[in-house]
Design an enzyme around this catalytic site. Structure first.
Site, short mmCIF file in Angstrom:
data_model
loop_
_atom_site.label_atom_id
_atom_site.label_comp_id
_atom_site.label_asym_id
_atom_site.label_seq_id
_atom_site.Cartn_x
_atom_site.Cartn_y
_atom_site.Cartn_z
N GLU B 60 70.13 -53.70 28.06
CA GLU B 60 69.34 -52.68 28.73
C GLU B 60 69.55 -52.67 30.24
OE1 GLU B 60 68.24 -54.69 26.36
OE2 GLU B 60 67.79 -53.29 24.74
N HIS B 129 57.78 -52.81 18.58
CA HIS B 129 58.46 -51.52 18.67
C HIS B 129 57.51 -50.40 19.09
CE1 HIS B 129 61.62 -53.55 16.44
NE2 HIS B 129 62.37 -52.47 16.45
#
Lengths: 361, 325
Positions: B60, B129
């Protein structure tokens, strides 16, 4: 790719610490234009005098905390002189030498250390980003800029400058990995100056060199004597050429030494032996060895060296004067560039600060 | 006019952006051949190729750091982070660089880029999530944060975000990716950043929501209407900058406000909205501004997510409370 067997601890060396050229060094030397040979010296002296003056300015309270780079002149000047105007530089906070060579005016560098944002902005056409303070964060960005150049089919490279401590950060790994996967025209230029503030390189890495990490990313890794300006220049020139030829990224480890403290707020005697500092200062100085070479080759005389030093001092003093004369920024500048157009809440906050006087906004 | 889901509308927005501006590139994990784990980028790789719709390594900070470097060198990147719970390795790149490169370089390098992030709960996703940490980004000066809740807005906001001169965090409420269809014009249009959407007009109480909370608040408003309470429902769309005019105007009209968000309560965006209303509409208030939010606990695993997230019952209770204050 790096050949571990051929790699010595000190890396590639073209000028020995005693000022004599190696065999390969002689070849490189013969092909080198004279003005370039002089430029190495001139810039290294300029950079050192600027650096020393900056430390003094900090002691006098005229600039803020400063990150000295003395001892790393060859690594910075040699690498920066191998770059063209089309190349991008993503520096850390110890890269004043690189910035100067790339065209950053000295007074702007001083403004930065005076805590002024104007010092971050490079003149038009000078592709130097502001100093990256959080360690290693510039490395993925240099990789991205190189990626953009590749997509736009522009022959330019991006260079990330960082120290040995940065190689422990995830950002370093991620950037090297992307660069390998996408074969990007980026140069990762690590000045291994042996210390991340107080922590020695042996605490950053169990492998003895930074350069050998390149093999894990299928990029080229090369270790050079970072105090040998000719070797640094040659390594960088090749990395730039390869990048522009579509041959991908290079990780250069320039082995050097941070002679001063991490910053003017640090006391390096707490973690380094005097003998070690003395060795790097007296025996491995990047300028002294090159000066000797130039004199032996008849390109420099003590008199000319003195004159050049004098000129450099004058340049630095002029920059100090210029920086100190810069008018204080109006408080409204706080808001000047946060967004292209200020949201309503920020307009109110600016008014609160300026008392409604928007004339300097 | 074609009808499509939110996820299809986002896809349309990206497709238009890629078509209209050759400097736009899409990068992220699984965005290429696979079309994104939610199929948000479906078909784009086939159309625009591997150089403009890029499957990256799983990193990321690398994705966002690369995007900033690309923006510096003249591209318009749309980065995808797969789930909000995974954005944190890239948070440093966003906070220390994307958000302040414009300031730090006095406008020289504005870091114009979009980071797309699916967020929020309600889809029985695996652990970690379902984060909804929008206020972390709203808090950072230099960033803009938007959330669509309709297919129309999804496309229009995306086109606007890509062209915006500032870095934009574009949040996608996963819960309503495919919950309903809406009309989406087959043309180029923008939904401007900083403008809320008046979903429903009412007189008694202002409901403020965004993302997946909008349809929930809408449902609550319908139920409340049957009880004789009329709600003025505002979909913020833009979490930063806020559409103060619409928010304040509505509260001045109704005298009451209930804010609904699925992020935890403490220092959530609801707190900022409450302060905003307090500063600008205090004398119009008939009751304290009330928040219906996720609880101040780590987002739970999905067995308990319905208990964590705001629901109709809690919204109705809050409205009752402000009406009967």
């Amino acid at each position: 790719m790096v050949d571990l067997k051929q790699m010595e601890r000190v890396g590639i060396q073209l000028v020995r610490p005693d000022g004599h050229l190696t065999e390969t060094g002689r070849d490189v030397w013969e092909r080198m234009p004279e003005d370039r040979k002089r430029a190495f010296y001139q810039w290294m002296v300029q950079v050192r005098l600027f650096d020393r003056r900056s430390v003094t300015l900090q002691r006098q309270g005229r600039i803020g905390t400063y990150a000295p780079m003395e001892g790393q002149e060859a690594a910075q000047v040699g690498s920066a002189l191998a770059l063209g105007k089309e190349d991008w530089i993503f520096p850390s906070y110890r890269e004043h030498g690189v910035a100067m060579v790339a065209g950053m005016p000295l007074d702007r560098i001083l403004l930065y250390w005076m805590g002024r944002v104007e010092g971050n902005r490079a003149p038009e056409g000078v592709r130097v980003l502001p100093p990256y303070v959080p360690i290693a964060t510039q490395i993925p960005q240099a990789m991205g800029a190189a990626w953009a150049a590749k997509m736009k089919r522009e022959p330019s490279v991006a260079v990330a400058y960082f120290g040995d401590g940065a190689t422990s950060e995830g950002d370093f790994h991620e950037a090297c990995n992307f660069a390998g996967v996408f074969r990007l025209p980026v140069v990762f230029f690590c000045q291994n100056n042996h210390y991340a503030i107080s922590v020695p390189f042996s605490r950053q890495s169990a492998v003895p060199t930074v350069a050998e990490r390149a093999s894990a990313y299928a990029i080229r890794g090369i270790q050079v004597d970072g105090n040998d300006v000719l070797a640094v220049y040659t390594a960088m020139e090749e990395a730039v050429r390869r990048g522009k030829n579509g041959e991908g990224a290079t990780l250069i480890e320039a082995v050097t030494y941070r002679r001063g403290a991490h910053t003017t707020a640090d006391d390096a005697t707490r973690y380094r032996e005097d003998s070690e500092v003395r060795e790097w200062t007296e025996e491995k100085d990047p300028i002294a060895r090159y000066e000797r070479l130039l004199m032996e080759e008849g390109l420099l005389t003590p008199d000319r060296a003195r004159k050049w030093e004098q000129r450099c001092r004058e340049t630095v003093e002029a920059a100090v004067k210029e920086a100190e004369a810069a008018p204080a920024p109006p408080p409204s500048h706080l808001f000047a560039h946060v967004y292209k157009d200020l949201p309503p809440e920020l307009v109110r906050q600016r008014r609160q600060l300026t008392g409604g006087d928007e004339t300097h906004a | 006019m074609p009808e499509m889901t939110l996820v299809q509308a986002i896809n349309e927005g990206i497709r238009f952006s890629l078509e209209l501006d050759p400097s736009v590139v899409v990068l992220g994990e699984d965005v290429g051949k696979n079309g994104g784990v939610f199929r948000t980028t479906e078909g784009l790789w086939d159309t625009f190729g591997d150089e403009r719709v890029i499957d990256t390594p799983l990193a990321e900070a690398g994705i966002i750091g690369a995007s900033i470097g690309m923006a510096v060198n003249g591209l318009r990147p749309i980065a995808e982070i797969q789930f909000m719970g995974f954005i944190y390795p890239g948070f440093e790149q966003i906070v220390t660089h994307a958000a302040r490169l414009r300031t730090r370089t006095q406008g020289q390098y504005p870091a114009s880029l979009v980071v797309r992030v699916p967020y929020g709960g309600g889809i029985r996703a695996p652990e970690l999530h379902s984060d909804s940490t929008e206020s972390l980004f709203v808090h950072i000066p230099g960033l803009k944060v938007v959330v669509p809740s309709t297919p129309y807005d999804a496309k229009g906001l995306l086109l606007a975000a890509v062209r915006d001169p500032d870095p934009v965090i574009y949040l996608e409420p996963m819960k309503i990716y495919r919950a309903f269809r809406g009309e989406v014009p087959d043309r180029e249009y923008e939904v401007p950043l900083g403008c809320a959407r008046q979903v429903r007009e009412g007189e008694d109480v202002t409901l403020i929501a965004w993302g997946a909370m909008v349809p929930l608040a809408e449902q609550a408003a319908r139920i409340l209407a049957k009880k004789g309470i009329s709600c003025d429902l505002i979909d913020l769309r833009s979490l930063y900058p806020l559409d103060e005019k619409t928010i304040i105007g509505s509260v001045k009209k109704t005298g009451r406000a209930v804010i609904v968000h699925e992020a935890p309560k403490t220092a959530g965006l609801g707190a900022e909205l409450t302060a905003l209303i307090d500063e600008h509409a205090f004398l119009w208030l008939e009751a304290p501004v009330t928040r219906v939010t996720g609880f101040d606990v780590p987002v739970p695993m999905f067995a308990l997510e319905d208990d964590f997230r705001p629901n109709l019952c809690r919204i109705e209770e809050a409205v009752d409370q402000v009406i009967n204050f």
